[in-house]
Design an enzyme around this catalytic site. Structure first.
Site, PDB file in Angstrom:
ATOM      1  N   LYS A 157      -0.124  -1.238   0.369  1.00  0.00           N
ATOM      2  CA  LYS A 157       0.563   0.052   0.199  1.00  0.00           C
ATOM      3  C   LYS A 157       1.682   0.248   1.217  1.00  0.00           C
ATOM      4  O   LYS A 157       1.518  -0.044   2.402  1.00  0.00           O
ATOM      5  CB  LYS A 157      -0.441   1.207   0.373  1.00  0.00           C
TER       6      LYS A 157
ATOM      7  N   GLY B 104     -10.181   8.704  -7.995  1.00  0.00           N
ATOM      8  CA  GLY B 104     -11.410   9.433  -8.290  1.00  0.00           C
ATOM      9  C   GLY B 104     -12.452   8.641  -9.061  1.00  0.00           C
ATOM     10  O   GLY B 104     -13.543   9.146  -9.327  1.00  0.00           O
TER      11      GLY B 104
END
Lengths: 294, 192
Positions: free
Chosen positions: A81, A214
């Protein structure tokens, strides 16, 4: 004429990941657990999203040494990232040879005006989106793959569901529109006309779109696959569960067989506790990562 | 003759191959478990992550049935990860050759190039993504495409066809058509 870094090889790489699970890993041991469970790639980062939430402060690109150690330890692709808009972090990740860069809202944004000009890189990028506007703007900047933003580090699937349903609903609207409506749709979406036209003609996005943010159980993965996700990212859901190796394997099976509920039931038995999770209403506005980089 | 071609659908570029089979005038069928293999005329193993696909083959108890089919002369076409699985002795052992996984490097080294295919008059556009190659093939396997540096990127051994690159990412159906016309169809004639 041999060419590297083309749109085809960058988008094609994501096509090869379809139906698979990409797992967040924080060290070599976790990367090996992920590979053994059948992950199609790992996302190397020092802290999984739930730990980033807990730690607070500024979340940055991980230590290149940690990413390189993971690249040496596994043969599957390794992603990493960079902060939104942080072109230098992305160039560093490209220089060490990561296979995919996630310009990610999980890290603290570096630029609240502009995203990275991703078309300029040899390495492909994945970006998060909550709706078709964000999706098409990211593709316009050169993203080769998308994922829902969901709400990272919460273990709560509702935001990923909302984002996937929103994108699907908007694609249907664009696909069924008359050609003369497309410019107005482009204006309203604040998205490039040529990409709106492509979605209209194809009836789908021109790049792969995974679910993220999630996912914490095999059933979550199946839910998202059946909503039309091309594959699954699992952040905190695996290594914050009671039994990471079993959770990882079960989520891989559920992603590969998302409508085989007898099989998903079997792999879900006695998995132990999933990550604890956070209810959305307990998050304050500034704790919501999905609002970053729109 | 109506031909049904299975596409192993555990992970990877499945829909792209299903579309290519349709474009060739055959009927595609996604294969997820052993019962899907019934009344199949040929099988395609798609590009994807070979380690993931291999683990899922073992988990779904598909590895042994597939290996049995490959050993018994069943037509199989593998691209990229499919080549790896077909060439690995510990996986499907369908092609005598030595495979080098991720042989060209990491994703930033992935490339596109024009290829000369043995016996074909027109070039084929090769899309290589973290691709494997064959450092050698042994009889009865034959190289179909060899790069200038000697790396073998397409090969055939009787009923087994493999490519390092991804014809399924192009709109050029020639490899799929070759598989159906030259490998699958003759095998049906022999059987009947």
């Amino acid at each position: 004429m041999t060419q590297t870094g083309t749109t085809t090889v960058k988008r094609g790489m994501a096509q090869m990941q379809k139906g698979g699970v990409i797992m967040d890993v924080a060290n070599v041991e976790q990367a090996k657990v992920a590979e053994a469970a059948g992950a199609v790639a790992v996302m190397a980062l020092e802290r999984v999203p739930s730990d980033i939430r807990a730690a607070g402060g500024v979340a940055r690109m991980s230590d290149p040494a940690m990413i390189e150690a993971i690249m040496k330890a596994v043969t599957i692709p390794v992603m990493a990232k960079a902060r939104i808009g942080h072109t230098a972090e992305a160039r560093i990740l490209e220089a060490i040879g990561v296979d995919y860069i996630d310009e990610s809202e999980v890290l603290t944004p570096a630029d609240d005006n502009y995203h990275i000009n991703k078309a300029d890189f040899k390495v492909p990028f994945v970006c998060g989106c909550r709706n078709l506007s964000e999706a098409l703007r990211r593709i316009g900047e050169g993203a080769s793959m998308l994922r829902t933003k969901g709400e990272p580090g919460t273990g709560n699937i509702i935001e990923a569901v909302r984002h996937m349903e929103k994108v699907n609903e908007q694609i249907k609207h664009v696909a069924s529109a008359d050609p003369e409506q497309l410019m107005t749709i482009s204006r309203d979406l604040r998205a490039p006309y040529d990409l709106v036209k492509q979605v209209h003609d194809l009836g789908k996005l021109p790049v792969i779109n995974f679910a993220a943010g999630g996912v914490s159980t095999p059933a979550d993965a199946a839910l998202m696959m059946n909503l039309g996700a091309d594959g699954i990212f699992v952040g905190s859901g695996i290594f914050k569960s009671e039994n990471p190796a079993k959770f990882a394997k079960a989520i891989v099976t559920a992603t590969a067989h998302p409508t085989d509920y007898a099989l998903i039931a079997k792999v879900s038995e006695n998995l132990g506790k999933p990550m604890k999770g956070i209810e959305m209403s307990t998050l304050t506005e500034d704790q919501k990562m999905a609002d970053r980089g729109i | 003759m109506h031909v049904i071609i299975g596409v192993l659908a555990l992970q990877g570029a499945v829909s792209e191959h299903l579309n290519m089979v349709t474009a060739c005038g055959a009927t595609p069928r996604p294969i997820k478990n052993p019962t899907d293999l019934k009344d199949l005329d040929g099988l395609i193993i798609p590009g994807g992550e070979s380690t993931t696909i291999r683990k899922l083959l073992v988990r779904e108890q598909l590895l042994d049935p597939l290996k049995g089919l490959v050993q018994n002369g069943f037509p199989v076409f593998g691209t990229c990860a499919g080549l790896v699985l077909l060439a690995q002795p510990e996986s499907l052992a369908g092609l005598n050759g030595t495979v080098v996984r991720n042989g060209f490097g990491r994703q930033r080294e992935s490339f596109e190039t024009e290829l000369t295919v043995a016996g074909w008059s027109k070039l084929f556009h090769g899309i290589f993504i973290r691709a494997p190659y064959l450092s050698e093939v042994r009889e009865p396997a034959k190289a179909l495409v060899t790069l200038a540096d000697g790396r073998i990127v397409a090969a055939q051994q009787d009923h087994v066809l493999v490519t390092s690159f991804h014809p399924e990412l192009t709109s050029d159906t020639r490899f799929h058509q070759y598989f159906i016309d030259q490998i699958v169809t003759p095998s049906l004639t022999q059987a009947s």
